[in-house]
Write an enzyme that holds these catalytic residues in place. Structure first.
Site, PDB file in Angstrom:
ATOM      1  N   SER A  18       0.848  -1.181   0.000  1.00 29.01           N
ATOM      2  CA  SER A  18       0.000   0.000   0.000  1.00 29.01           C
ATOM      3  C   SER A  18       0.890   1.239   0.000  1.00 29.01           C
ATOM      4  CB  SER A  18      -0.871  -0.051   1.251  1.00 29.01           C
ATOM      5  OG  SER A  18      -1.672   1.081   1.323  1.00 29.01           O
ATOM      6  N   HIS A  42       1.549  12.143   0.112  1.00 26.36           N
ATOM      7  CA  HIS A  42       1.044  13.514   0.243  1.00 26.36           C
ATOM      8  C   HIS A  42       2.212  14.470  -0.006  1.00 26.36           C
ATOM      9  CE1 HIS A  42      -2.809  12.186   1.847  1.00 26.36           C
ATOM     10  NE2 HIS A  42      -2.144  11.341   2.608  1.00 26.36           N
ATOM     11  N   HIS A  93      -2.376   7.247  -4.399  1.00 25.24           N
ATOM     12  CA  HIS A  93      -2.556   6.031  -3.615  1.00 25.24           C
ATOM     13  C   HIS A  93      -2.534   4.828  -4.543  1.00 25.24           C
ATOM     14  CE1 HIS A  93      -5.853   3.060  -2.743  1.00 25.24           C
ATOM     15  NE2 HIS A  93      -4.994   2.782  -1.783  1.00 25.24           N
ATOM     16  N   ASN A 113      -2.563   0.331  -4.164  1.00 16.91           N
ATOM     17  CA  ASN A 113      -2.620  -0.805  -3.260  1.00 16.91           C
ATOM     18  C   ASN A 113      -2.904  -2.048  -4.084  1.00 16.91           C
ATOM     19  OD1 ASN A 113      -5.450  -2.133  -1.738  1.00 16.91           O
ATOM     20  ND2 ASN A 113      -3.438  -2.508  -0.877  1.00 16.91           N
ATOM     21  N   ARG A 147      -2.991  -6.541  -3.566  1.00 18.15           N
ATOM     22  CA  ARG A 147      -2.911  -7.597  -2.550  1.00 18.15           C
ATOM     23  C   ARG A 147      -3.360  -8.944  -3.124  1.00 18.15           C
ATOM     24  NH1 ARG A 147      -6.911  -4.023  -2.007  1.00 18.15           N
ATOM     25  NH2 ARG A 147      -9.003  -4.845  -2.292  1.00 18.15           N
ATOM     26  N   HIS A 160      -4.740   8.352 -16.050  1.00 18.75           N
ATOM     27  CA  HIS A 160      -5.763   7.477 -16.643  1.00 18.75           C
ATOM     28  C   HIS A 160      -5.273   6.829 -17.938  1.00 18.75           C
ATOM     29  CE1 HIS A 160      -9.346   7.683 -14.111  1.00 18.75           C
ATOM     30  NE2 HIS A 160      -8.941   8.900 -13.772  1.00 18.75           N
ATOM     31  N   HIS A 198     -21.636  12.404   1.896  1.00 14.84           N
ATOM     32  CA  HIS A 198     -22.048  13.543   2.737  1.00 14.84           C
ATOM     33  C   HIS A 198     -21.572  14.872   2.167  1.00 14.84           C
ATOM     34  CE1 HIS A 198     -17.994  12.660   4.229  1.00 14.84           C
ATOM     35  NE2 HIS A 198     -17.951  13.880   4.694  1.00 14.84           N
TER      36      HIS A 198
END
Lengths: 302, 302
Positions: free
Chosen positions: B120, B124, B134, B136, B138, B172, B202
């Site tokens: 991972s 920043h 980011h 990751n 697995r 992309h 939210h």
């Protein structure tokens, strides 16, 4: 733990048999009180903020919001040189909980109907030697007819950056003193409830030095409960003001400030990972700005 | 959406019928690759960090941890003038999921047994004109005997502070190009999956400009899947390096920096409120420091 303490810790909201007029009065008394307390708190905090410098006029900014489905609230926020960020929210809302959440709320299981009014205060200070503080009280009504339930919930807790026994002692002493006037079992029960609640299991750390926390408070005597709720608000304010005044002139350096910002990271972790009000608010379409008012202005993680 | 895309979006981990030796080899290949990729990424990032200033030697700090119950991992973190905080975690762990979580994991329903290895990366940057990133990937194995399941999961996404079409396009384009080599349906499916996943309801905001995201990838041909996983790692690295190099010399002011810190607040909100890995990690007793490595170094809320 005594039987009474145990009983209180597992408080359950009871049926409320008020007629419409009585209930309407209770709603009005409660929501008016929260507004009045908001005004008092804002005024006191503005006085501290502007005390030292002549002609300084930093004030709270207010922003009102309406809730889809009924009611609304007002966010009051101030950013100053004493209060780095302090928010005081009041709201009075009503409507229906979505089916997903009804089972979690006493009295709302059947039809999801609710009415809620409350105040929430969160203060993050510039000076790392002055603790952050939180206070929240609310009145809830759920359901309808003879299955209606009414109760109060709330609490207050303190989050110092450092090992600040002075502030912790003042805060707890003041809260205990007011709790004891209503019921000798309140303080030990609500203190423990607070310690259990404001805890970060993934850090094995408490959020701060605690205070009191409770829910589903509904004695036969509504006036007594309401008076207790009012006392918590007033006591929180006077206690926190005295803590601020005692510690505000303490010197601090960049390292103290960095320690404060790291401590605030734990505050964020608690609120977003565990705080019922925050998660419930965000996931039930509450007002995002009001719900996240609690988050500190500047934060660090390493 | 084509039938194939729909099918992929609802990928389910399939039974894995490998003998013990084959499975052991796969585990070893995967965990060795994650370690190798970690070394590559750290070396490349250190080169960028130290390029401009002679004798500057900022490097990753490594910290290993062991898991109660089996396995462990290594956290690598660097704080510099280019990378404000970049973390690269690898881990290879095994054991039993608690009963509470078994139903959520394919193959683990019966006995909770699992083996997992992964990497991972979260970066920043100091300069608000360079996006956070980011990645990751697995490999998971659950269950035992003929009910064993094996699959890959992962993804990569970019979070610019500003409307940064240049970086988004590069990222992309590179991901699409590598996806298309394996399966033409991968990119559109995994891009959409990413957009759906990295979203803050939210705020009604995406976390960033997306990328790819997938889980339960298990074709008949393990070597092909594993090669895809390796390609994602290498492509993420080369793509992000080219983005950093293009944007690193852009000037920024205090206002840009403040905008970046506010944007990072959304990153924190997403990770603590919605990210499956974070919540699952913290609530199943994962290594807190490793799980929260993703949180930004400095953050603001208003």
């Amino acid at each position: 733990m005594s039987a009474k303490v145990k009983m209180l810790k597992t408080l359950k909201a009871k049926e409320c048999l008020d007629d419409i007029k009585t209930l309407k009065n209770k709603k009005q008394f409660a929501s008016m009180w929260f507004r009045e307390l908001r005004d008092k708190i804002c005024k006191s905090f503005e006085e501290i903020e502007n005390k030292k410098i002549l002609n300084k006029q930093i004030t709270f900014n207010q922003k009102s919001w309406e809730r889809d489905g009924g009611g609304g609230g007002t966010i009051s926020i101030m950013h100053g040189d004493v209060f780095e960020k302090v928010g005081v929210n009041i709201s009075t809302v009503h409507g229906k909980f979505s089916k997903e959440f009804r089972q979690q709320i006493p009295g709302a299981e059947e039809n999801g109907l609710f009415w809620a009014s409350g105040i929430s205060v969160v203060s993050h200070m510039c000076n790392p030697h002055v603790p952050a503080a939180h206070m929240n009280t609310r009145m809830l009504i759920t359901g309808k007819g003879s299955k209606k339930k009414l109760w109060f919930g709330g609490g207050g807790d303190l989050t110092p950056t450092f090992n600040d026994i002075e502030s912790s002692n003042i805060f707890h002493k003041d809260l205990k003193s007011i709790c004891d006037k209503y019921d000798k079992s309140y303080y030990p029960t609500f203190k423990r409830w607070c310690d259990d609640y404001f805890y970060l299991p993934h850090r094995e750390e408490p959020r701060g030095v605690g205070g009191i926390f409770f829910d589903y408070l509904c004695n036969e005597d509504w006036e007594k409960d309401f008076s207790f709720i009012q006392s918590i608000g007033s006591t929180f304010l006077s206690s926190y003001l005295s803590i601020i005044k005692r510690r505000l002139s303490r010197k601090f350096n960049d390292k103290d400030r960095e320690t404060q910002l790291i401590k605030r990271g734990r505050y964020v972790e608690f609120n977003l990972l565990y705080d019922r009000g925050t998660i419930f608010g965000l996931k039930t379409g509450g007002n995002t700005e009001a719900v996240l008012m609690s988050l500190p202005p500047k934060v660090s993680w390493y």
